[in-house]
Enzyme design. Sequence first.
Site, PDB file in Angstrom:
ATOM      1  CG  ASP A  78     -19.961  10.895 -28.873  1.00  0.00           C
ATOM      2  OD1 ASP A  78     -19.097  10.797 -29.758  1.00  0.00           O
ATOM      3  OD2 ASP A  78     -20.024  10.127 -27.901  1.00  0.00           O
ATOM      4  CG  ASP A  80     -16.254  14.020 -28.092  1.00  0.00           C
ATOM      5  OD1 ASP A  80     -17.367  14.211 -27.573  1.00  0.00           O
ATOM      6  OD2 ASP A  80     -15.674  12.915 -28.075  1.00  0.00           O
ATOM      7  CG  ASP A 151      -7.012   6.024 -29.054  1.00  0.00           C
ATOM      8  OD1 ASP A 151      -7.217   6.907 -29.917  1.00  0.00           O
ATOM      9  OD2 ASP A 151      -7.939   5.330 -28.580  1.00  0.00           O
TER      10      ASP A 151
HETATM   11  P1  ATP Z   1     -16.889   6.144 -30.475  1.00  0.00           P
HETATM   12  O1  ATP Z   1     -17.452   6.567 -31.783  1.00  0.00           O
HETATM   13  O2  ATP Z   1     -16.993   4.708 -30.238  1.00  0.00           O
HETATM   14  O3  ATP Z   1     -17.337   6.988 -29.311  1.00  0.00           O
HETATM   15  P2  ATP Z   1     -14.446   7.595 -30.169  1.00  0.00           P
HETATM   16  O4  ATP Z   1     -13.210   7.616 -31.008  1.00  0.00           O
HETATM   17  O5  ATP Z   1     -15.257   8.843 -30.139  1.00  0.00           O
HETATM   18  O6  ATP Z   1     -15.304   6.361 -30.630  1.00  0.00           O
HETATM   19  P3  ATP Z   1     -14.242   7.853 -27.351  1.00  0.00           P
HETATM   20  O7  ATP Z   1     -13.983   6.826 -26.315  1.00  0.00           O
HETATM   21  O8  ATP Z   1     -15.543   8.568 -27.329  1.00  0.00           O
HETATM   22  O9  ATP Z   1     -13.976   7.174 -28.740  1.00  0.00           O
HETATM   23  O10 ATP Z   1     -13.061   8.894 -27.203  1.00  0.00           O
HETATM   24  C1  ATP Z   1     -13.028  10.144 -27.890  1.00  0.00           C
HETATM   25  C2  ATP Z   1     -11.600  10.430 -28.360  1.00  0.00           C
HETATM   26  O11 ATP Z   1     -10.747  10.525 -27.213  1.00  0.00           O
HETATM   27  C3  ATP Z   1     -10.979   9.329 -29.208  1.00  0.00           C
HETATM   28  O12 ATP Z   1     -11.328   9.495 -30.557  1.00  0.00           O
HETATM   29  C4  ATP Z   1      -9.503   9.535 -28.959  1.00  0.00           C
HETATM   30  O13 ATP Z   1      -9.022  10.601 -29.732  1.00  0.00           O
HETATM   31  C5  ATP Z   1      -9.471   9.956 -27.505  1.00  0.00           C
HETATM   32  N1  ATP Z   1      -9.260   8.806 -26.595  1.00  0.00           N
HETATM   33  C6  ATP Z   1     -10.218   8.058 -26.001  1.00  0.00           C
HETATM   34  N2  ATP Z   1      -9.672   7.101 -25.240  1.00  0.00           N
HETATM   35  C7  ATP Z   1      -8.337   7.247 -25.340  1.00  0.00           C
HETATM   36  C8  ATP Z   1      -7.227   6.562 -24.780  1.00  0.00           C
HETATM   37  N3  ATP Z   1      -7.402   5.513 -23.970  1.00  0.00           N
HETATM   38  N4  ATP Z   1      -6.008   7.002 -25.089  1.00  0.00           N
HETATM   39  C9  ATP Z   1      -5.823   8.067 -25.915  1.00  0.00           C
HETATM   40  N5  ATP Z   1      -6.814   8.742 -26.478  1.00  0.00           N
HETATM   41  C10 ATP Z   1      -8.070   8.343 -26.201  1.00  0.00           C
HETATM   42 MG    MG Z   2     -16.994   9.093 -28.844  1.00  0.00          MG
END
Ligand code: ATP
Ligand code: MG
Length: 464
Positions: A78, A80, A151
């Site tokens: 996705d 963001d 994170d």
């Molecule tokens: P994926 O590709 O699996 O979706 P992602 O990195 O996009 O991985 P998401 O859970 O969609 O993970 O979260 C989007 C963003 O939000 C992360 O990249 C991170 O920057 C932030 N984020 C998500 N969860 C947390 C958390 N628990 N603490 C701090 N930042 C977070």
């Molecule tokens: Mg994501």
Amino acid sequence: MTSHPGPSAPTPDSTPDPDSADQETPESDPPRARLQINPDRILDDAVKVIRRLHRHGHKAYLVGGCVRDLLLNEIPKDFDIATGARPRQVRRLFRNSQIIGRRFRLVHIRFGDRVLDVATFRRTPPKDEDDPYVRQDNAFGTEREDAFRRDFTINGLFYDVINNRVIDHVGGLEDLAIKRMRTIGPAEERIQEDPVRVLRAARFAGRLGFTLSEDLAAAARKFADDLRKGAPPRVLEELYRLVTTRGARHCFVHLEGMGALEPILPEVRPLDDWYLEALERGEDFFGGRREVETQWMAAAIMLAPAAFDVMRTCDRKDLDLAVADTIGPLAHRLTIARRDSTRARLCLAAQARLAELPDGRPARRLAQRDFFRDAITLRRILGPLFPSEQDAEVLAAWEEFGKDAAGGPRKRPKKRRRRRKRPLHPDATPSTNQECEPTSPSSSAPVPKNPPAASPPDSSNDDS
Ligand code: ATP
Ligand code: MG
């Protein structure tokens, strides 16, 4: 070409100071120079949204997982967007948008089936001295603060679509280049703030094949038990992602090493080969996607070790009940939706029969159930309940048997409703009433010579 006016190159175990100035990425640094973003991989709609926000004077970047994946030359799940615009300002610019969330307000912009998340820059909220756990996360902030509240360094990168550059406040490029997971800021503090980050660390490390920095590995081990404090639906959401991601097998090995399975899913411990192989086979099924339609399968994989333990020891006639008694409380504890736990339970219970060659009416009945194909798929992923030399033969026989029994569940023959005899009018002649009460088979609806067997009532109290 992507330029990286990124971070100060951090020392291995330090995160740059949020107030330090960005520096040019040395192009002479080969691993970092290899990190390039191919703009063609960016969703057009995401670019349009960012451009419009820009035209209206707001900063807007791609952020988080999509920037990480683009830099690793992977296809992001996705896209963001993080922006300086407040939710209402974003809402006003896009007719196809909606503000969602009460605690933290986010804007969803819809393009057909696809929804883009646009979040206003946030900062880490002030901490309670006595409680390191962060319970709220809703204060707006600056671009820099937004990067620092994330994170891991690899998740804290922005991509400026307009100027085609990666903005790195946190040292994420360096870590991406050397395939290392590191928290933004002190590992112990960041893990204590939100223990679910232990699960996220295992997921990214397993999926991307990254190593954990020493301080992160130590903090994850030290505070994994705090996962008991995590909100069960958040933990479940991460478990679903862990089971469905590419590299699920490695993720679970990381989890076990961190001691993170004990507090959330002790039933799968110790991880043995059959389970790790099942997780690996699951990867093909899920294709790295966590979707609502296949969530029941992820639930079944989580519940399988507990179900298999009980199925291997209990009597065939008590099986459905024993599986239900095991799965019910466990699914409840994990907050698995009933729809998913029911299908998972039915397909798991079916594994006892699928371990033997199909034979007779019970096999036919199973093959006619609506979950039969799913049970076979689960059988392929989990392997046999009782491993034997004939395993492949048994599975092939069930596949074949399923084809024969296909054509949908057999219907019960319609019961002929007996019509109540109308009292004969004293004057009526018998012939006028013959059509009301047929007296011989020839005058009634045809009765099939071999009526199909009626499907029996379900012993498995199926509510799917
Ligand atoms: P994926 O590709 O699996 O979706 P992602 O990195 O996009 O991985 P998401 O859970 O969609 O993970 O979260 C989007 C963003 O939000 C992360 O990249 C991170 O920057 C932030 N984020 C998500 N969860 C947390 C958390 N628990 N603490 C701090 N930042 C977070
Ligand atoms: Mg994501």
